[in-house]
Write an enzyme that holds these catalytic residues in place. Structure first.
Site, PDB file in Angstrom:
ATOM      1  N   GLU A 128     -38.188 -12.858 -39.181  1.00 28.43           N
ATOM      2  CA  GLU A 128     -37.198 -11.965 -39.778  1.00 28.43           C
ATOM      3  C   GLU A 128     -36.073 -11.722 -38.775  1.00 28.43           C
ATOM      4  OE1 GLU A 128     -40.297  -9.600 -42.719  1.00 28.43           O
ATOM      5  OE2 GLU A 128     -39.182  -8.454 -41.203  1.00 28.43           O
ATOM      6  N   GLN A 336     -28.034 -38.694 -18.484  1.00 29.22           N
ATOM      7  CA  GLN A 336     -27.637 -39.001 -17.099  1.00 29.22           C
ATOM      8  C   GLN A 336     -27.668 -40.503 -16.835  1.00 29.22           C
ATOM      9  OE1 GLN A 336     -26.545 -36.587 -15.231  1.00 29.22           O
ATOM     10  NE2 GLN A 336     -26.104 -37.773 -13.395  1.00 29.22           N
ATOM     11  N   GLU A 363     -41.723 -22.542 -34.074  1.00 30.72           N
ATOM     12  CA  GLU A 363     -43.191 -22.395 -34.096  1.00 30.72           C
ATOM     13  C   GLU A 363     -43.696 -21.572 -32.911  1.00 30.72           C
ATOM     14  OE1 GLU A 363     -44.323 -23.294 -36.767  1.00 30.72           O
ATOM     15  OE2 GLU A 363     -43.604 -25.232 -37.430  1.00 30.72           O
TER      16      GLU A 363
END
Length: 379
Positions: A128, A336, A363
């Site tokens: 939320e 790089q 997650e």
């Protein structure tokens, strides 16, 4: 580079071959254009479902393939190496199917063949605006009114918002704390369920993420998944498996970055020889390759614990933490290796770098994974 895999069955090798064929044909050549348009590849996901790749870890009796998690994760890795947004879509969909598959009523489970076949796409609604890491503090409320629950509140960072066909919504049906949380199965067409405009994200732009507003949405009480008040346990159980999915996605992305960097270093010449022969670059690539292999190993070790029916949540946290940190480092190093060419969109490594960052967040942030691991050590 060819990844050497040890798989449990001949069928598993066939699945990896099928996933590779589909990924090369349906995913690899489309990723850049869909990402540029920020367009979700719904038909691609449906194609994977029809090929049986969306239901791999679920029971055959439910319309799945009954495959071990270690096989499912390696299929996910293959998909991620071609197009992370699609692999993430598969992982999120698997997460979204989990509550009904594990806790659903007989009536709810009748939808599983369509869910696992990809005809119905899912979303998982836990976070939320004011409560991401602190999931137990969620405030979206479902109040019982006769045969319905009336749902009010806002969910945030919802992958597949506006394109999903169903939402698993974690909401408060009781008092404060974890015991007041329940899970509701909410069809996307429910009145009062309002997907907001998609967020403008750093990467994974073809994967829509948005807030989802519930404005007095009426949901039949029979859509309650599991017992009332059991939702937090459902959410955490699903997330343990979901973290393995994100770890596998991270391994696939890191492998793609490594492969591109190695291919470039073999062809690019400086000082009269390919730059891969320069010890500074060669050693950097060697470290990248070692890290990718280690991330794959820790992820599959956790998956095998799950397949054996043993406790694996802490090992899943380790896998998610390590593999996503590896993806971040390997994609930075890939840029790089390419030097200035790595910084422009002509090569995919700049996209890989942007995509890797979100894997350290979704997650459960990697800081939360460290909390899970350190608490386990304290016990």
């Amino acid at each position: 580079m060819t990844v050497e895999r040890v798989l449990p069955t001949p069928e598993a090798y066939d699945l990896i071959e099928l996933a590779t064929e589909l990924a090369d044909r349906e995913l690899a050549g489309r990723a850049a254009e869909f990402e540029a348009r920020a367009e979700f590849p719904r038909e691609v996901v449906r194609t994977l479902g029809r090929a049986g790749l969306l239901g791999l870890p679920f029971a055959e009796s439910d319309g799945g393939a009954g495959q071990p998690y270690e096989v499912y994760l390696q299929v996910l890795e293959v998909l991620a190496s071609r197009w992370l947004a699609v692999a993430e879509a598969v992982s999120v969909h698997t997460l979204s199917c989990y509550p009904v598959a594990e806790y659903g009523t007989d009536r709810q489970r009748k939808l599983l063949p369509e869910m696992l076949g990809g005809e119905l796409l899912g979303a998982y609604c836990l976070s939320e605006p004011q409560g991401g890491s602190d999931a137990a503090a969620l405030t979206t409320r479902a109040v019982r009114d006769g045969d319905d629950y009336v749902v009010t509140g806002t969910k945030a960072w919802i992958t597949h918002a506006a394109v999903a066909d169903f939402y698993n919504v974690f909401c408060r049906t009781g008092g404060p704390g974890t015991r007041g949380i329940s899970c509701l199965f909410v069809p996307a067409g429910t009145a009062g369920v309002l997907a907001q405009p998609a967020e403008r994200t750093m990467g994974l732009r073809s994967s829509p993420v948005a807030q989802l507003v519930f404005d007095q949405a009426r949901v039949p009480a029979e859509h309650l998944v599991g017992a009332a008040g059991s939702g937090f346990g459902v959410a955490m159980s699903a997330l343990a498996a979901g973290r393995l999915g994100i770890a596998a996605c991270a391994v696939g992305l890191a492998q793609a970055a490594l492969d591109h960097a190695v291919g470039y270093a073999r062809q690019r010449e400086q000082f009269g020889r390919p730059i891969i022969d320069l010890q500074g670059l060669g050693f950097l690539l060697a470290d990248m390759a070692t890290q990718v292999s280690a991330a794959r190993a820790v992820t599959l070790a956790a998956a095998r614990l799950r397949d054996a029916g043993r406790a694996y949540a802490v090992e899943a946290a380790k896998a998610k933490l390590f593999a996503t940190d590896v993806a971040m480092k390997v994609t930075v190093d890939a840029v790089q290796v390419l030097g200035g060419y790595g910084y422009v969109a002509d090569h995919p490594v700049e996209r890989y770098l942007r995509e890797a960052k979100v894997l350290q967040i979704v997650e459960g942030t990697n800081q939360i994974q460290r909390v899970v691991i350190s608490r386990a050590l304290a016990r």
